[in-house]
Design a protein around this motif. Sequence first.
Motif, mmCIF file in Angstrom:
data_model
loop_
_atom_site.group_PDB
_atom_site.id
_atom_site.type_symbol
_atom_site.label_atom_id
_atom_site.label_comp_id
_atom_site.label_asym_id
_atom_site.label_seq_id
_atom_site.Cartn_x
_atom_site.Cartn_y
_atom_site.Cartn_z
ATOM 1 N N LEU A 97 0.761 -1.267 -0.152
ATOM 2 C CA LEU A 97 0.145 -0.130 0.136
ATOM 3 C C LEU A 97 0.726 1.566 -0.193
ATOM 4 C CD1 LEU A 97 -2.837 1.060 0.308
ATOM 5 C CD2 LEU A 97 -2.757 1.417 2.517
ATOM 6 N N VAL A 98 0.746 2.401 -0.971
ATOM 7 C CA VAL A 98 1.313 3.155 -1.076
ATOM 8 C C VAL A 98 0.655 4.377 -2.227
ATOM 9 C CG1 VAL A 98 2.132 2.586 -3.314
ATOM 10 C CG2 VAL A 98 3.130 4.207 -1.798
ATOM 11 N N GLN A 99 1.176 5.367 -0.818
ATOM 12 C CA GLN A 99 0.226 6.869 -1.292
ATOM 13 C C GLN A 99 0.207 7.445 -2.810
ATOM 14 O OE1 GLN A 99 1.080 10.027 1.905
ATOM 15 N NE2 GLN A 99 -1.070 9.496 2.554
ATOM 16 N N ALA A 100 -0.737 8.091 -2.935
ATOM 17 C CA ALA A 100 -0.360 8.412 -4.409
ATOM 18 C C ALA A 100 0.832 9.351 -4.712
ATOM 19 C CB ALA A 100 -1.865 9.688 -5.010
ATOM 20 N N GLY A 101 1.630 9.258 -5.542
ATOM 21 C CA GLY A 101 2.996 10.144 -6.314
ATOM 22 C C GLY A 101 3.805 8.902 -4.963
ATOM 23 N N GLY A 102 3.574 8.601 -4.480
ATOM 24 C CA GLY A 102 4.976 7.266 -3.698
ATOM 25 C C GLY A 102 5.848 6.385 -4.991
ATOM 26 N N SER A 103 6.377 5.633 -4.336
ATOM 27 C CA SER A 103 6.977 4.905 -5.177
ATOM 28 C C SER A 103 7.896 3.431 -4.883
ATOM 29 C CB SER A 103 8.660 5.325 -5.565
ATOM 30 O OG SER A 103 8.610 6.900 -6.074
ATOM 31 N N LEU A 104 7.140 2.523 -5.890
ATOM 32 C CA LEU A 104 7.256 0.754 -4.608
ATOM 33 C C LEU A 104 8.286 0.624 -6.478
ATOM 34 C CD1 LEU A 104 3.892 -0.691 -4.311
ATOM 35 C CD2 LEU A 104 6.013 -0.166 -2.632
ATOM 36 N N ARG A 105 8.983 -0.968 -5.687
ATOM 37 C CA ARG A 105 9.927 -1.609 -6.433
ATOM 38 C C ARG A 105 9.344 -3.070 -6.124
ATOM 39 N NH1 ARG A 105 15.923 -3.218 -7.263
ATOM 40 N NH2 ARG A 105 16.126 -3.944 -5.433
ATOM 41 N N LEU A 106 8.459 -3.201 -7.252
ATOM 42 C CA LEU A 106 8.794 -4.880 -7.828
ATOM 43 C C LEU A 106 9.464 -6.338 -8.403
ATOM 44 C CD1 LEU A 106 5.221 -5.591 -9.068
ATOM 45 C CD2 LEU A 106 5.546 -4.245 -6.607
ATOM 46 N N SER A 107 10.008 -7.094 -7.627
ATOM 47 C CA SER A 107 10.385 -8.376 -7.614
ATOM 48 C C SER A 107 10.124 -9.370 -8.001
ATOM 49 C CB SER A 107 11.839 -9.003 -6.639
ATOM 50 O OG SER A 107 12.195 -7.186 -6.668
ATOM 51 N N CYS A 108 10.943 -10.206 -9.513
ATOM 52 C CA CYS A 108 10.101 -11.107 -9.689
ATOM 53 C C CYS A 108 11.388 -11.961 -10.028
ATOM 54 C CB CYS A 108 9.739 -11.292 -11.340
ATOM 55 S SG CYS A 108 8.957 -12.358 -11.928
ATOM 56 N N ALA A 109 11.834 -13.154 -8.640
ATOM 57 C CA ALA A 109 12.269 -13.977 -8.923
ATOM 58 C C ALA A 109 12.341 -15.903 -9.949
ATOM 59 C CB ALA A 109 12.955 -14.316 -7.176
ATOM 60 N N ALA A 110 12.653 -15.804 -10.605
ATOM 61 C CA ALA A 110 12.574 -17.054 -11.150
ATOM 62 C C ALA A 110 13.640 -18.237 -10.709
ATOM 63 C CB ALA A 110 13.476 -16.383 -12.464
ATOM 64 N N SER A 111 13.384 -19.391 -11.105
ATOM 65 C CA SER A 111 14.025 -20.300 -11.106
ATOM 66 C C SER A 111 14.514 -20.870 -12.475
ATOM 67 C CB SER A 111 12.558 -21.488 -10.249
ATOM 68 O OG SER A 111 11.973 -22.320 -11.473
ATOM 69 N N GLY A 112 15.241 -21.870 -11.986
ATOM 70 C CA GLY A 112 16.198 -23.371 -13.254
ATOM 71 C C GLY A 112 17.703 -21.683 -14.005
ATOM 72 N N ARG A 113 18.287 -22.533 -14.685
ATOM 73 C CA ARG A 113 19.543 -22.047 -15.392
ATOM 74 C C ARG A 113 18.889 -21.086 -16.650
ATOM 75 N NH1 ARG A 113 22.974 -26.869 -15.196
ATOM 76 N NH2 ARG A 113 21.704 -27.870 -15.857
ATOM 77 N N THR A 114 17.443 -20.695 -16.900
ATOM 78 C CA THR A 114 16.987 -20.502 -18.438
ATOM 79 C C THR A 114 16.685 -19.250 -18.282
ATOM 80 O OG1 THR A 114 14.707 -21.462 -18.349
ATOM 81 C CG2 THR A 114 17.420 -22.846 -19.668
ATOM 82 N N PHE A 115 16.689 -18.302 -17.171
ATOM 83 C CA PHE A 115 16.427 -17.263 -17.481
ATOM 84 C C PHE A 115 16.370 -15.836 -18.177
ATOM 85 C CE2 PHE A 115 14.393 -13.900 -14.721
ATOM 86 C CZ PHE A 115 15.185 -12.390 -15.071
ATOM 87 N N SER A 116 17.809 -16.389 -18.510
ATOM 88 C CA SER A 116 18.226 -15.642 -19.737
ATOM 89 C C SER A 116 17.780 -15.547 -21.000
ATOM 90 C CB SER A 116 20.082 -15.147 -19.327
ATOM 91 O OG SER A 116 20.217 -16.390 -20.047
ATOM 92 N N SER A 117 17.620 -16.765 -21.133
ATOM 93 C CA SER A 117 16.851 -17.509 -22.525
ATOM 94 C C SER A 117 15.450 -16.733 -22.960
ATOM 95 C CB SER A 117 17.289 -18.482 -22.512
ATOM 96 O OG SER A 117 15.896 -19.732 -21.843
ATOM 97 N N TYR A 118 15.499 -16.007 -21.915
ATOM 98 C CA TYR A 118 13.607 -16.041 -22.327
ATOM 99 C C TYR A 118 13.450 -13.671 -21.934
ATOM 100 C CZ TYR A 118 12.098 -20.518 -20.943
ATOM 101 O OH TYR A 118 11.726 -21.739 -20.410
ATOM 102 N N ALA A 119 12.461 -13.993 -23.117
ATOM 103 C CA ALA A 119 12.279 -12.083 -22.840
ATOM 104 C C ALA A 119 11.240 -12.455 -21.114
ATOM 105 C CB ALA A 119 11.323 -11.835 -23.645
ATOM 106 N N MET A 120 11.110 -10.873 -20.405
ATOM 107 C CA MET A 120 10.493 -10.678 -19.324
ATOM 108 C C MET A 120 9.829 -9.489 -19.649
ATOM 109 S SD MET A 120 11.193 -13.287 -17.726
ATOM 110 C CE MET A 120 10.442 -13.100 -16.062
ATOM 111 N N GLY A 121 8.073 -10.143 -18.796
ATOM 112 C CA GLY A 121 7.106 -8.982 -18.633
ATOM 113 C C GLY A 121 6.162 -8.974 -17.691
ATOM 114 N N TRP A 122 5.813 -7.607 -17.615
ATOM 115 C CA TRP A 122 4.860 -7.604 -16.258
ATOM 116 C C TRP A 122 3.600 -6.686 -17.130
ATOM 117 C CZ3 TRP A 122 5.573 -8.126 -10.917
ATOM 118 C CH2 TRP A 122 7.345 -7.718 -11.105
ATOM 119 N N PHE A 123 2.233 -7.712 -16.390
ATOM 120 C CA PHE A 123 1.580 -7.504 -16.569
ATOM 121 C C PHE A 123 1.100 -6.955 -15.134
ATOM 122 C CE2 PHE A 123 0.571 -9.063 -20.961
ATOM 123 C CZ PHE A 123 1.720 -9.317 -21.114
#
Length: 124
Positions: free
Chosen positions: A11-37
């Motif tokens: 929860l954050v007030q308008a005008g504020g900031s957040l940083r989302l992280s997405c941790a992936a398993s496996g050794r093939t992470f760099s073989s994928y494009a990534m997206g946020w929805f």
Amino acid sequence: QVQLVESGGGLVQAGGSLRLSCAASGRTFSSYAMGWFRQVPGKEREFVASISRTGGWTWYADSVEGRFTIARDNAKNTVYLQMNSLKPEDTAVYYCATSSLYGSIQRANDYDYWGQGTQVTVSS
């Protein structure tokens, strides 16, 4: 197979900031494009941002251009979404996903693996 785990929502007030992280398993992470929805109840999942395998190319929805930044660290198998100047209309569940395609991948159907989502709520 890839498993994705998002974190950093809250929860954050308008005008504020957040940083989302997405941790992936496996050794093939760099073989994928990534997206946020993001998704709100009763609406379709909406494209937010995507990033190429090396991180050299990024794409954004018009609604977040200039406020959000997508980045990745292939050594850490992690993709990030820095969200600044947040607005109440940014409130949604945010998901990260992998894609085997190239270029600006903005359709949810073009993504293969999805995380469980993290809630972002922006109060006015």
